[in-house]
Design a protein around this motif. Structure first.
Motif, mmCIF file in Angstrom:
data_model
loop_
_atom_site.group_PDB
_atom_site.id
_atom_site.type_symbol
_atom_site.label_atom_id
_atom_site.label_comp_id
_atom_site.label_asym_id
_atom_site.label_seq_id
_atom_site.Cartn_x
_atom_site.Cartn_y
_atom_site.Cartn_z
ATOM 1 N N ASP A 1 0.842 -1.190 0.000
ATOM 2 C CA ASP A 1 0.000 0.000 0.000
ATOM 3 C C ASP A 1 0.877 1.240 0.000
ATOM 4 O OD1 ASP A 1 -2.594 -0.693 -0.233
ATOM 5 O OD2 ASP A 1 -3.210 -0.104 1.758
ATOM 6 N N CYS A 2 0.612 2.126 -0.951
ATOM 7 C CA CYS A 2 1.305 3.404 -1.028
ATOM 8 C C CYS A 2 0.311 4.511 -0.707
ATOM 9 C CB CYS A 2 1.873 3.623 -2.429
ATOM 10 S SG CYS A 2 3.125 2.409 -2.913
ATOM 11 N N ALA A 3 0.759 5.520 0.026
ATOM 12 C CA ALA A 3 -0.154 6.577 0.448
ATOM 13 C C ALA A 3 0.528 7.934 0.370
ATOM 14 C CB ALA A 3 -0.646 6.315 1.871
ATOM 15 N N ARG A 4 -0.296 8.984 0.311
ATOM 16 C CA ARG A 4 0.206 10.352 0.386
ATOM 17 C C ARG A 4 -0.905 11.257 0.897
ATOM 18 N NH1 ARG A 4 -1.114 13.676 -4.369
ATOM 19 N NH2 ARG A 4 -2.388 12.446 -5.814
ATOM 20 N N ALA A 5 -0.492 12.342 1.539
ATOM 21 C CA ALA A 5 -1.457 13.348 1.960
ATOM 22 C C ALA A 5 -1.942 14.073 0.704
ATOM 23 C CB ALA A 5 -0.820 14.319 2.938
ATOM 24 N N TYR A 6 -3.211 13.890 0.403
ATOM 25 C CA TYR A 6 -3.767 14.355 -0.872
ATOM 26 C C TYR A 6 -4.393 15.746 -0.767
ATOM 27 C CZ TYR A 6 -6.912 14.360 -4.935
ATOM 28 O OH TYR A 6 -7.594 14.691 -6.083
ATOM 29 N N GLU A 7 -5.096 16.013 0.330
ATOM 30 C CA GLU A 7 -5.815 17.277 0.477
ATOM 31 C C GLU A 7 -6.026 17.542 1.961
ATOM 32 O OE1 GLU A 7 -9.849 19.355 -1.489
ATOM 33 O OE2 GLU A 7 -9.494 17.188 -1.653
ATOM 34 N N ASP A 8 -6.177 18.828 2.322
ATOM 35 C CA ASP A 8 -6.483 19.141 3.712
ATOM 36 C C ASP A 8 -7.545 20.233 3.784
ATOM 37 O OD1 ASP A 8 -5.052 21.400 2.986
ATOM 38 O OD2 ASP A 8 -3.273 20.883 4.151
ATOM 39 N N ASN A 9 -7.981 20.504 4.994
ATOM 40 C CA ASN A 9 -9.005 21.529 5.233
ATOM 41 C C ASN A 9 -10.307 21.268 4.479
ATOM 42 O OD1 ASN A 9 -7.474 23.106 7.050
ATOM 43 N ND2 ASN A 9 -6.339 23.963 5.315
ATOM 44 N N VAL A 10 -10.697 19.999 4.393
ATOM 45 C CA VAL A 10 -11.957 19.613 3.753
ATOM 46 C C VAL A 10 -13.074 19.637 4.793
ATOM 47 C CG1 VAL A 10 -13.185 17.686 2.635
ATOM 48 C CG2 VAL A 10 -10.812 18.218 2.000
ATOM 49 N N ALA A 11 -14.275 20.011 4.371
ATOM 50 C CA ALA A 11 -15.449 19.976 5.252
ATOM 51 C C ALA A 11 -16.423 18.926 4.738
ATOM 52 C CB ALA A 11 -16.123 21.345 5.296
ATOM 53 N N LEU A 12 -17.001 18.150 5.659
ATOM 54 C CA LEU A 12 -17.976 17.132 5.260
ATOM 55 C C LEU A 12 -18.841 16.756 6.447
ATOM 56 C CD1 LEU A 12 -16.973 14.204 6.542
ATOM 57 C CD2 LEU A 12 -15.344 14.307 4.685
ATOM 58 N N CYS A 13 -19.966 16.126 6.148
ATOM 59 C CA CYS A 13 -20.873 15.636 7.188
ATOM 60 C C CYS A 13 -21.115 14.145 6.994
ATOM 61 C CB CYS A 13 -22.214 16.382 7.137
ATOM 62 S SG CYS A 13 -22.121 18.131 7.583
ATOM 63 N N VAL A 14 -21.070 13.395 8.086
ATOM 64 C CA VAL A 14 -21.396 11.972 8.102
ATOM 65 C C VAL A 14 -22.366 11.774 9.263
ATOM 66 C CG1 VAL A 14 -19.192 11.281 7.081
ATOM 67 C CG2 VAL A 14 -19.396 11.433 9.561
ATOM 68 N N PRO A 15 -22.916 10.582 9.455
ATOM 69 C CA PRO A 15 -23.921 10.394 10.517
ATOM 70 C C PRO A 15 -23.475 10.817 11.911
ATOM 71 C CG PRO A 15 -24.020 8.560 8.996
ATOM 72 C CD PRO A 15 -22.838 9.384 8.577
ATOM 73 N N THR A 16 -22.189 10.696 12.223
ATOM 74 C CA THR A 16 -21.748 11.035 13.581
ATOM 75 C C THR A 16 -21.683 12.539 13.829
ATOM 76 O OG1 THR A 16 -19.471 10.797 12.820
ATOM 77 C CG2 THR A 16 -20.438 8.934 14.027
ATOM 78 N N ASP A 17 -21.379 13.339 12.766
ATOM 79 C CA ASP A 17 -21.203 14.776 12.973
ATOM 80 C C ASP A 17 -20.797 15.423 11.652
ATOM 81 O OD1 ASP A 17 -21.059 17.201 14.259
ATOM 82 O OD2 ASP A 17 -19.580 16.565 15.753
ATOM 83 N N CYS A 18 -20.687 16.749 11.673
ATOM 84 C CA CYS A 18 -20.099 17.496 10.568
ATOM 85 C C CYS A 18 -18.695 17.905 11.002
ATOM 86 C CB CYS A 18 -20.936 18.727 10.230
ATOM 87 S SG CYS A 18 -22.526 18.339 9.446
ATOM 88 N N TYR A 19 -17.737 17.749 10.107
ATOM 89 C CA TYR A 19 -16.337 17.981 10.447
ATOM 90 C C TYR A 19 -15.719 18.998 9.494
ATOM 91 C CZ TYR A 19 -17.031 13.538 12.924
ATOM 92 O OH TYR A 19 -17.504 12.547 13.737
ATOM 93 N N GLU A 20 -14.816 19.802 10.037
ATOM 94 C CA GLU A 20 -14.032 20.736 9.239
ATOM 95 C C GLU A 20 -12.557 20.424 9.427
ATOM 96 O OE1 GLU A 20 -15.089 24.675 10.351
ATOM 97 O OE2 GLU A 20 -17.112 24.559 9.467
#
Length: 323
Positions: A214-233
């Protein structure tokens, strides 16, 4: 937080890692011994965690700057994991739900990720044991123990997995088991200490015996979204892929500081999976004791099922006091 499985996504093995590991020692990552870009745009070695830097002999499995550098002495003596993007506190249960869409139809998926009160020593490092259970259309398809540890710089490493597979509620075995230091498998970075966009890809784990890379990288930051548990920034997005299986596509994992993984999506590939964090639970002492007992039974079963790999590990032990 946790690592959702890839096997059911079309990454035929959970994290797909490979190549000859004898020369590899640890996943590269900023703040965890990874070569980082210098001012000219090329890669230069850096080891802010105190781990030895990757040598020229270590393969760059995920591209320039991804050579691995592992030092077992750079880990905490306790299995405390408090990385803000990947916190693991014993007695916490995270439930993610969603769907997997493929040519033959769409299936419902639910995964429970339970942070147990168990530890397991792997190659001299005391790891924390996670117990994951994966359900498709309500049926258990996988029950897995995964092993994590945090180094002194704050990076969280994955040391292996013991995934039991089921079909029509029948136990089928655990062919994708891998453990750091056994059969050429190598621990890797599950989450960097200070992930930053624009830095090189890093290896999340590598196990030639089960075709795992598995290869990974930090792709993006400071994204806002909502899922059933809460809305996150301020959400961090990590892009993951297996270069050995280019047709599978990429996964995007969304992490919220202090919570961990809150969403998983797919980019490309034959199967499209979406998972959202639906629930976070804190177990009582009695419930955690029951979880520990069940996880210890799974650990014991591994010695019967995986004699060439898992049977070579030290038994899991109780770390958190419960009634």
């Amino acid at each position: 937080m946790f690592q959702p499985h890839r096997r059911l996504l079309a990454l035929s093995s959970a994290f797909t890692l490979l190549l000859t590991m004898s020369t590899v020692a640890s996943c590269g990552a900023p703040d965890a011994g990874q070569a980082q870009p210098n001012s000219t745009g090329t890669s230069g070695p850096a080891s802010p965690s105190g781990s030895p830097t990757a040598t020229s002999q270590a393969p760059e499995l995920c591209g320039p700057g991804s050579a691995v550098s592992f030092d077992k002495t750079a880990f905490q003596s306790s299995p405390t994991i408090d990385n803000k993007w990947f916190p693991l506190k014993p007695g916490t249960v995270y439930t993610t739900t969603g769907t997997v869409a493929a040519e033959d139809g769409t299936t419902e998926r639910r995964v429970t990720h339970t942070v147990t009160g168990l530890t397991k020593v792997i190659d001299g490092v005391k790891t924390l044991v996670m117990w994951d259970r994966d359900y498709q259309d309500g049926a258990l398809v996988e029950s897995e123990l995964a092993f994590f540890a945090q180094d002194n710089a704050g990076a969280v490493w994955l040391f292996g997995e013991y995934p039991e597979e089921f079909e029509n509620e029948k136990f089928m075995g655990a062919p994708n088991t891998f453990i750091h230091g056994i059969s050429g498998s190598q621990a890797g970075i599950a989450m960097q200490a200070k992930p930053r966009t624009g830095t090189p890809e890093y290896v999340q784990a590598h196990a030639a015996s089960v075709g795992f890379l598995d290869c990974a990288r930090a792709y993006e930051d400071n994204v806002a979204l909502c899922v059933p548990t809460d809305c996150y920034e301020g959400v961090l997005v990590i892009d993951e892929h297996n270069p050995l299986e280019p047709d599978v596509g990429h996964q995007r994992k969304f992490y919220s500081a202090g919570t961990g993984l809150v969403r998983v999506t797919a980019e490309g590939g034959v199967k499209q999976e979406t998972l959202d964090l639906e629930k976070i639970e804190k177990l009582s002492d009695a419930q955690l004791a029951d979880v520990n007992e069940q996880a210890l039974e799974l650990d014991e079963h591994g010695y019967e099922v995986s004699k060439d790999v898992y049977a070579k590990t030290a038994p899991a032990e109780l770390a958190t006091k419960t009634p």
